[in-house]
Motif scaffolding. Structure first.
Motif, mmCIF file in Angstrom:
data_model
loop_
_atom_site.group_PDB
_atom_site.id
_atom_site.type_symbol
_atom_site.label_atom_id
_atom_site.label_comp_id
_atom_site.label_asym_id
_atom_site.label_seq_id
_atom_site.Cartn_x
_atom_site.Cartn_y
_atom_site.Cartn_z
ATOM 1 N N ARG A 169 4.125 5.562 -5.772
ATOM 2 C CA ARG A 169 4.348 5.366 -7.206
ATOM 3 C C ARG A 169 4.160 6.637 -8.035
ATOM 4 O O ARG A 169 4.960 6.928 -8.934
ATOM 5 C CB ARG A 169 3.426 4.242 -7.721
ATOM 6 N N PRO A 170 3.132 7.450 -7.774
ATOM 7 C CA PRO A 170 2.972 8.674 -8.588
ATOM 8 C C PRO A 170 4.092 9.699 -8.373
ATOM 9 O O PRO A 170 4.230 10.641 -9.166
ATOM 10 C CB PRO A 170 1.617 9.224 -8.119
ATOM 11 N N TRP A 171 4.880 9.534 -7.272
ATOM 12 C CA TRP A 171 5.912 10.534 -6.937
ATOM 13 C C TRP A 171 7.321 10.067 -7.305
ATOM 14 O O TRP A 171 8.314 10.650 -6.885
ATOM 15 C CB TRP A 171 5.861 10.828 -5.426
ATOM 16 N N SER A 175 5.857 10.865 3.646
ATOM 17 C CA SER A 175 6.637 10.392 4.800
ATOM 18 C C SER A 175 7.680 9.393 4.324
ATOM 19 O O SER A 175 7.516 8.177 4.437
ATOM 20 C CB SER A 175 5.715 9.757 5.845
ATOM 21 N N VAL A 176 8.729 9.911 3.748
ATOM 22 C CA VAL A 176 9.789 9.044 3.241
ATOM 23 C C VAL A 176 11.139 9.591 3.667
ATOM 24 O O VAL A 176 11.278 10.761 4.002
ATOM 25 C CB VAL A 176 9.732 8.936 1.693
ATOM 26 N N SER A 177 12.125 8.699 3.646
ATOM 27 C CA SER A 177 13.503 9.125 3.890
ATOM 28 C C SER A 177 14.249 8.993 2.573
ATOM 29 O O SER A 177 14.332 7.917 2.005
ATOM 30 C CB SER A 177 14.152 8.254 4.963
ATOM 31 N N GLY A 178 14.745 10.072 2.055
ATOM 32 C CA GLY A 178 15.367 10.067 0.739
ATOM 33 C C GLY A 178 14.338 10.347 -0.334
ATOM 34 O O GLY A 178 13.242 10.846 -0.073
ATOM 35 N N THR A 179 14.668 9.990 -1.551
ATOM 36 C CA THR A 179 13.730 10.208 -2.654
ATOM 37 C C THR A 179 12.659 9.126 -2.621
ATOM 38 O O THR A 179 12.869 8.028 -2.076
ATOM 39 C CB THR A 179 14.449 10.157 -4.003
ATOM 40 N N PRO A 180 11.469 9.376 -3.237
ATOM 41 C CA PRO A 180 10.437 8.333 -3.317
ATOM 42 C C PRO A 180 10.957 7.061 -3.981
ATOM 43 O O PRO A 180 10.603 5.956 -3.568
ATOM 44 C CB PRO A 180 9.339 9.000 -4.141
ATOM 45 N N ALA A 184 0.835 -1.205 0.000
ATOM 46 C CA ALA A 184 0.000 0.000 0.000
ATOM 47 C C ALA A 184 0.869 1.254 0.000
ATOM 48 O O ALA A 184 0.582 2.230 -0.720
ATOM 49 C CB ALA A 184 -0.927 -0.009 1.221
ATOM 50 N N ALA A 185 1.960 1.218 0.781
ATOM 51 C CA ALA A 185 2.872 2.375 0.829
ATOM 52 C C ALA A 185 3.548 2.592 -0.523
ATOM 53 O O ALA A 185 3.722 3.731 -0.976
ATOM 54 C CB ALA A 185 3.924 2.157 1.918
#
Length: 649
Positions: A139-141, A223-228, A133-134
């Motif tokens: 995916r769009p980013w 809510s991510v660390s680094g790039t998507p 789900a995450a």
């Protein structure tokens, strides 16, 4: 033969011996308990019902646990299926052997192990769903090639991430034309929305915000660390690890798939154990004494007595007596010879006879045998049916029901062959030298034969009715309800033949007319004899005579013997014609012709056999049984659970 003679028993035994008694009786098997709660006389005398033992719920829980293990292991079951499984058949055990095998299998720790493994698998599956789900949210980013955490450290500008309806993108771009220190980029597009990132200065932040609100902007916090893309890669690696962990857990379960057969044995044992405890529902008690009643086959009374004696440490009282013939509550077991036994399922499907009745199985079996074969009427089909069922009976380890069905079809194949030889048909092709009747040209003769068989069938059924009346000490009923009908029907048939054929002696027509009239008058005078008034008797008699129209319908029903035989033959002929046309097209046509022949004839055999079974059953149930048989008996319930996975002897 036919209906098994029964004896009813009454047993008084101490409550302390009940468990051992039931265990021994279940090994014996042939016990049908009477539900004493339905007998008010016992309850009025102060006897009490037995409470359902707590062991029932305990056994039920164990059954559910074992079923959980079986359902789990079936996913990894690599035992033979289909034809190989049928040939191998089920394992057979005596009741004692089954108990010993179950006692040697400590299955509860295995079930606990399965529960722990499935719990871990479920937890991993939940984590997988979260990770997937995450990933879908990110995916769009994927085109956002910046570390999202850096956006929070800007001093003089601010970054917005979110979605805007695609239809508002053009108006949004026009509105942003008034701002000089703002930038908006579309990263990707979905079905109805665009995923955008916007950069604006602190000075234009409020204006930018206002424009976004006016164009239905929805903020998305990443809510991510680094790039998507980097975050998705980490999650994908995590999913791979989870997948491997699940495989290991599933492999551990699969390594124990060999336990499935043992769990099936436990399952069958527990079902019998539950039945044993549930049987106590039928008993009553007074103090510490249990009152038990039921039925057993008369020829097994000695074995039953020994089973009871074997379990009684204290005093007991056992009374055995042959069941009364007129007792309609006596459960029914059928016992026939090898040929008739194969047809017992037809009787059971309709209704079992009452104890004072008659088992119709050996009476209708020869007619069913003849009618079935006549409706197919092809000795090629008969040979195929004989070979298939004969091989199955010879090499396959079939359970009783399957074996009886194979034997049923095996017997019917001989009738099919015999009628096929009489009709001279082999897979729809004609063999004129063999034929006594050619169905395709002599259909009138075939119709006459069908109606003649119908007459024999009906008069035979009426004869059985007369026999039952005489057996029950009512010879006049045999005369009134059968004799007069014989006279009316046979007289009418012969009289009509003298009119149609014309070359019969005139005296025969006169005699047949007199016999018919005597029969009809007899029906009118006796058909309403149960009514009280003379007018009622006469009206009842007239109504009974009106029943002759029903016999006309019955005779017509037997034309289906001809119709089914013709329809199957015409379909087979049509298939042969198509095959002949294909063969004229050369080698490709020959190959296609063989396929059409095999497939078409196989389908026609199936269709013909199914139709013959259904329509012969209809003639048996309606025309034959309708003359003398009521049924209404209740089946004898063996003190054994019907096995699904093994055979318990």
């Amino acid at each position: 033969m036919a209906i098994v003679k029964m004896s009813n028993f009454g047993l008084f035994t101490f409550d302390s011996d009940r468990e051992k008694l039931l265990h021994e009786l279940q090994k014996f098997g042939y016990v049908h308990f009477t539900d004493l709660k339905e007998q008010s006389a016992y309850l009025e005398e102060g006897l009490e019902t037995l409470e359902i033992p707590y062991e029932v719920s305990e056994v039920e829980e164990r059954i559910q646990s074992v079923k959980f293990a079986m359902d789990l292991l079936k996913r990894y079951d690599d035992r033979e299926t289909g034809m190989k499984a049928m040939i191998k058949g089920k394992n057979s055990f005596t009741f004692e052997e089954l108990e010993k095998k179950v006692a040697q299998f400590d299955y509860e720790p295995v079930i606990d192990k399965f529960r722990e493994l499935t719990r871990k698998i479920d937890l991993i599956s939940q984590e997988e769903l979260k990770e997937k789900a995450a990933m879908e949210e990110l995916r769009p980013w994927r085109n956002l090639n910046y570390d999202v955490r850096l956006f929070r450290d800007f001093q003089f500008s601010e970054v917005f991430t979110g979605t805007i309806p695609k239809k508002l993108m053009e108006p949004l771009k026009e509105a942003l034309g008034t701002l000089e220190e703002t930038y908006l980029e579309t990263l990707s597009e979905g079905k109805d929305e665009a995923y955008v990132v916007g950069l604006t200065s602190k000075r234009e932040k409020e204006d930018f915000n206002e424009i976004l609100r006016n164009h239905s902007f929805t903020t998305v916090n990443l809510s991510v660390s680094g790039t998507p893309e980097e975050d998705m890669k980490k999650r994908k690696e995590s999913l791979e690890k989870m997948k491997e962990e699940k495989k290991k857990l599933q492999a551990e379960i699969k390594s124990m798939a060999g336990h499935l057969a043992r769990f099936e044995e436990v399952y069958e044992y527990l079902l019998n154990l539950r039945l044993r405890y549930q049987a106590e529902n039928n008993f009553l008690r007074t103090g510490s004494v249990n009152v038990i009643e039921g039925y057993i086959p008369t020829d097994k009374t000695d074995a039953f007595r020994k089973a009871v004696e074997k379990t009684q440490e204290g005093a007991y009282y056992l009374e055995l007596a042959e069941a009364k013939k007129e007792d309609v509550s006596v459960p029914i077991l059928l016992k026939n010879g090898k040929f008739a036994e194969a047809f017992e399922s037809l009787t059971t499907m309709y209704s079992l006879p009452t104890y004072d009745g008659i088992d119709p199985t050996p009476l209708f079996a020869p007619f069913f045998f003849a009618f079935f074969g006549m409706m197919i009427g092809d000795w090629g089909y008969g040979i195929i049916l004989m070979v298939l069922t004969g091989v199955a009976l010879k090499i396959a380890n079939l359970e009783k029901g399957q074996r009886l069905m194979m034997r049923f079809l095996f017997y019917l194949s001989f009738s099919t062959i015999a009628w096929g030889l009489m009709f001279g048909t082999f897979f729809g092709a004609a063999f004129p030298g063999f034929a006594l009747i050619n169905p395709s040209t002599e259909y009138q003769k075939l119709l006459i034969v069908s109606i003649a068989f119908g007459g024999i069938h009906l008069f035979y059924a009426l004869g059985i009715k007369a026999y039952l009346a005489i057996r029950d000490g009512k010879p006049l009923d045999a005369l009134y309800d059968v004799g007069f009908w014989y006279m009316a029907l046979m007289g009418a048939i012969v009289f009509l033949l003298t009119m149609v054929l014309g070359n019969l002696p005139e005296v025969l027509g006169t005699v047949s007319l007199v016999v018919m009239v005597i029969g009809m008058v007899g029906i009118i005078l006796t058909g309403g004899r149960e009514n009280e008034t003379a007018v009622g008797k006469l009206a009842g008699g007239m109504y009974s005579l009106y029943g002759i129209s029903g016999y006309i319908g019955d005779f017509v029903s037997y034309s289906r013997l001809m119709a089914l035989g013709l329809s199957g033959g015409f379909i087979a002929t049509a298939i042969n014609m198509m095959v002949g046309m294909l063969f004229d097209m050369g080698i490709p046509g020959m190959i296609a012709g063989v396929i059409v022949f095999l497939g078409g004839q196989a389908f026609n055999l199936f269709l013909s056999a199914l139709s013959a079974y259904v329509h012969t059953s209809r003639l048996t149930y309606v025309e034959f049984f309708g003359k003398f048989y009521d049924g209404g008996g209740k089946p004898f319930k063996l003190f054994r659970n019907k096995s699904k996975y093994i055979n318990v002897e």
